[in-house]
Design a protein around this motif. Structure first.
Motif, mmCIF file in Angstrom:
data_model
loop_
_atom_site.group_PDB
_atom_site.id
_atom_site.type_symbol
_atom_site.label_atom_id
_atom_site.label_comp_id
_atom_site.label_asym_id
_atom_site.label_seq_id
_atom_site.Cartn_x
_atom_site.Cartn_y
_atom_site.Cartn_z
ATOM 1 N N UNK B 128 61.168 41.696 85.388
ATOM 2 C CA UNK B 128 60.510 42.293 85.570
ATOM 3 C C UNK B 128 58.526 42.624 85.664
ATOM 4 N N UNK B 141 60.752 45.000 90.154
ATOM 5 C CA UNK B 141 61.420 43.884 89.374
ATOM 6 C C UNK B 141 61.609 42.117 91.156
ATOM 7 N N UNK B 187 63.043 47.621 93.855
ATOM 8 C CA UNK B 187 64.124 48.789 93.196
ATOM 9 C C UNK B 187 64.596 49.708 93.405
ATOM 10 N N UNK B 192 60.916 53.817 93.133
ATOM 11 C CA UNK B 192 60.427 53.299 91.636
ATOM 12 C C UNK B 192 59.071 54.233 90.951
ATOM 13 N N UNK B 221 62.754 59.521 86.221
ATOM 14 C CA UNK B 221 63.696 57.880 86.468
ATOM 15 C C UNK B 221 62.180 57.409 85.692
ATOM 16 N N UNK B 224 60.837 57.323 82.017
ATOM 17 C CA UNK B 224 61.706 56.355 81.424
ATOM 18 C C UNK B 224 61.936 54.909 81.330
ATOM 19 N N UNK B 225 61.860 54.794 82.720
ATOM 20 C CA UNK B 225 61.619 53.765 82.653
ATOM 21 C C UNK B 225 60.703 52.446 82.304
ATOM 22 N N UNK B 228 60.584 51.225 78.725
ATOM 23 C CA UNK B 228 60.882 50.577 79.081
ATOM 24 C C UNK B 228 60.162 49.527 78.708
ATOM 25 N N UNK B 229 59.239 50.138 78.967
ATOM 26 C CA UNK B 229 58.460 48.577 80.628
ATOM 27 C C UNK B 229 57.277 48.457 78.887
ATOM 28 N N UNK B 234 61.218 44.619 75.181
ATOM 29 C CA UNK B 234 61.385 45.028 76.613
ATOM 30 C C UNK B 234 61.113 43.151 77.122
ATOM 31 N N UNK B 235 62.065 42.271 77.211
ATOM 32 C CA UNK B 235 63.062 40.856 78.316
ATOM 33 C C UNK B 235 62.432 41.145 78.860
ATOM 34 N N UNK B 236 61.050 40.493 79.349
ATOM 35 C CA UNK B 236 60.182 40.945 80.950
ATOM 36 C C UNK B 236 61.053 40.184 82.155
ATOM 37 N N UNK B 238 64.173 37.713 81.989
ATOM 38 C CA UNK B 238 65.799 38.178 82.135
ATOM 39 C C UNK B 238 66.446 36.638 82.477
#
Lengths: 460, 238
Positions: B128, B141, B187, B192, B221, B224-225, B228-229, B234-236, B238
């Motif tokens: 991310x 992303x 995105x 995004x 959207x 909310x994103x 989370x970021x 939050x695991x950036x 993955x």
């Protein structure tokens, strides 16, 4: 490569087998832990462990598991024993776990036949050690962008890793996968009837527009969906070849298909109601014939098979129905196929999208760029009365639906899974479709059942 | 308004077709010119209002470089003339000096920016990315087989706050030169980032009072994103 059974090998084998007992006692689902343990203790383990004399491998983007299940069901019915890798999974350590299970404490193998599902990307780690005698490749499509990138990449992985001696069973209507490993022995399967597009208009993605040999634009005689169909290069002659195993007739009402192979013609029971099921059936038939099972025996075993409800289940109540469908998240082709199926059904519809990856949600934030490769446009018609999008990325999916032309007034969003049921509509709707990911099967099935209790004006 | 889409049949992978579709939604009056391998690019004899190219396979990159090479100086000229250009994901790499394959082979690219990439096809890098540009918080992303090296400082686009930039040591993501924006972010990138879209439409494309399409939805959207970021759990990577 050392292939001699050493003390270290036996130690790894026994500890791995002990881990299987421990997993079972703990009531945990089987995993690839035995394989991982064995490799940790003995790095040569994969090379050393005895392999079955005949390995029938299945790989590809879509349909691997279903096709494997069909093959195994027939073998079982015919009383033929085999090893499989359902418990451990389809990556290298999963295959290894299956081999461990197929090995006695003495180090000798148990069954001489294996039916293994191979993850395409993981063949880099599996095929140096276990060479399938026959490898069925169902198809190659776009899959997880994070893991499998794109079709070119997976094609190049398989083209490098498939052993030269492996006989290939390939989908003749897939001009990408059917050209794998040019020098290998092969047979092709395909549907030699109903040569028309399955989709109302071409899919958003087509991974084969140009000739892979000379780069000229391919001419399609027909395109079923995405790049599947019949096509030729007008310049160099590259194109679709005749099928060794051909479906000559499909009857979705009586659930039967007619298959031609050489001079044989066999009628098979069709487990399912769409083209994907036909592909899975003919692929399984070809694999079983190549293994050496007589056509009439395969046909008689198929008669006893039933559609398993792990990926699709329908609950009917008079004229109403609620359908739960496993729609692999991050796989735009698979989801587009499901949407095309929904489009083809009659009646007023509600679709519930809950294909967020719950495992990613728990730790991170899902990249949903793949939804822009899904053909949501297929379901944009008068029969669609309500869409409910569930999960953290519900607004992203809503944006995509708006771009597909779906009216905003029929779209609802629900960030929390637990609240989904209260947002489902019932008035004026005949059929509900709940699409969920492999990580959300429990809540998906549950929602489908709850809807079924309420549909048609019933009180739950 | 004329928007040129370069090689849309093969250079819009990983959902990047969404960028082109979103531009259509934001600019319903725009005319889209689709340039294929056998066409002379529209920008050669004209000044489009925007040139867009998206993600592609490594094999397609070679083909695209071959197709654009005869026109690289014209492309450079267009960039200097402030023609808006948006390249996403590995489309950016065709502008670099070269692409180095795993076996060390260097594929010459257009050489418009003194950068190069090294491919590692056995390891796909996903993360991310959160960063800033012109006072805006940009999110997206990254999913690539490559990292870029070289002159990253001359034309930086996004300053990375969290996640990975052009390479694991770099705090810079992308290139911004005149009106060229080249970013690895997926995105799709435009959907995004509603603030960037508004800026892009108004300041770069010069459409006053332009608004992002489906604004309410994509802003929610985005909100909310971003939440989370911004969450430390939050695991950036993955």
């Amino acid at each position: 490569m050392n292939t001699k059974k050493t003390v270290r090998f036996y130690l790894a084998l026994w500890i791995a087998k002990l881990s299987v007992v421990a997993i079972r006692l703990l009531g945990r689902p089987a995993t690839n832990l035995p394989g991982r343990l064995a490799m940790r203790i003995c790095p040569d383990f994969f090379a050393v462990v005895e392999k079955p004399s005949y390995v029938l491998g299945v790989t590809g983007t879509n349909g691997k598991t279903t096709t494997c299940n069909l093959i195994e069901d027939v073998l079982r019915d015919q009383g033929i024993g085999f090893a499989d890798n359902h418990e451990g999974g389809n990556i290298d350590t999963g295959i290894l776990s299956a081999l461990i299970k197929n090995t006695k404490l003495s180090g000798k193998k148990k069954k001489d036949l294996a039916v293994f599902e191979f993850d395409e990307r993981s063949t880099v780690k599996s095929f140096p050690y276990i060479e399938p005698d026959v490898l069925l490749v169902t198809n190659l499509f776009r899959d997880s962008y994070k893991r499998n990138a794109h079709v070119d990449f997976i094609y190049s992985v398989l083209d490098k890793t498939i052993p030269s001696r492996t006989k290939l069973i390939l989908n003749g209507e897939d001009l990408i996968s059917s050209n794998l490993k040019e020098g290998n022995a092969r047979v092709l399967f395909g549907i030699d009837t109903e040569k028309h597009a399955e989709t109302p208009f071409p899919n958003r993605i087509n991974d084969l527009t140009d000739c892979p040999v000379c780069g000229t634009k391919l001419e399609y005689v027909y395109r079923r969906y995405n790049h599947l169909g019949e096509a030729y290069c007008p310049k160099c002659g590259f194109g679709t070849k005749p099928f060794d195993y051909a479906v000559k007739k499909i009857d979705y009402v009586k659930n039967r298909i007619a298959v031609r192979h050489g001079k044989e013609e066999t009628e098979l029971k069709l487990l399912g109601t769409n083209l994907t099921d036909v592909y899975n059936t003919i692929a399984a038939f070809a694999a079983l014939r190549e293994y050496g099972i007589a056509a009439e025996k395969i046909a008689s075993s198929f008669e006893k098979l039933k559609i398993t409800e792990t990926r699709y289940k329908e609950i009917k109540n008079g004229e109403y129905s609620s359908k739960g469908i496993l729609a692999k998240g991050m796989n735009p082709v698979a989801i587009s196929q499901v949407l095309n199926f929904i489009r083809s059904e009659k009646g007023n519809k509600e679709i519930v999208f809950m294909f967020e990856d719950l495992e990613v949600r728990a730790e991170s934030c899902e990249n949903v760029s793949w939804i822009y490769d899904v053909d949501f446009e297929f379901v944009n018609d008068e029969s669609l009365k309500h869409v409910l999008v569930v999960g953290s990325r519900c607004y992203d999916v809503k944006a995509r639906l708006l771009m597909a032309g779906i009216p905003e007034k029929i779209i609802d969003v629900c960030p929390k899974d637990a609240d989904a049921l209260q947002h489902v509509r019932y008035e004026g709707i005949d059929h509900w479709y709940v699409l969920f990911d492999i990580t959300s099967t429990k809540i998906g099935w549950k929602l489908e059942e709850e809807i079924a209790k309420r549909m048609g004006g019933n009180n739950a | 308004m004329i928007i040129e889409l370069l090689y849309p049949d093969t250079a819009m992978m990983f959902g990047d077709r969404g960028n082109a579709d979103y531009l259509k939604a934001c600019l319903p009056e725009a005319e889209f010119v689709r340039t294929s391998y056998t066409d002379e690019p529209y920008f050669v004899k004209h000044k489009p209002d925007l040139i867009y190219m998206g993600s592609m396979s490594e094999k397609t990159q070679k083909k695209v470089i071959e197709c654009l090479m005869p026109y690289k100086e014209i492309l450079r000229q267009r960039i200097e003339e402030n023609v808006p250009v948006l390249f996403t994901n590995n489309a950016s790499e065709v502008l670099f000096d070269y692409i180095e394959e795993e076996d060390g082979t260097k594929i010459p690219a257009l050489g418009l920016y003194h950068l190069h990439v090294k491919q590692d096809l056995m390891h796909r890098y996903n993360c991310l990315v959160k960063g800033t540009y012109n006072g805006m918080t940009i999110v997206g992303y990254r999913t690539t087989f490559t990292f870029a090296y070289g002159d990253l400082e001359s034309h930086p686009f996004v300053k990375v706050v969290k996640g990975t930039g052009m390479n694991k040591q770099s705090p810079i993501e992308g290139i911004h030169d005149h009106n060229l924006f080249a970013t690895y972010l997926l995105g799709p990138f435009l959907l995004l980032n509603p603030d960037f879209v508004q800026y892009f439409l108004r300041e770069v494309l010069g459409i006053k009072d332009a608004k992002p399409a489906y604004e309410e939805t994509i802003r929610e959207a985005y909100r909310r994103r971003l939440e989370e970021f911004n969450d430390s759990h939050t695991d950036f990577y993955q």
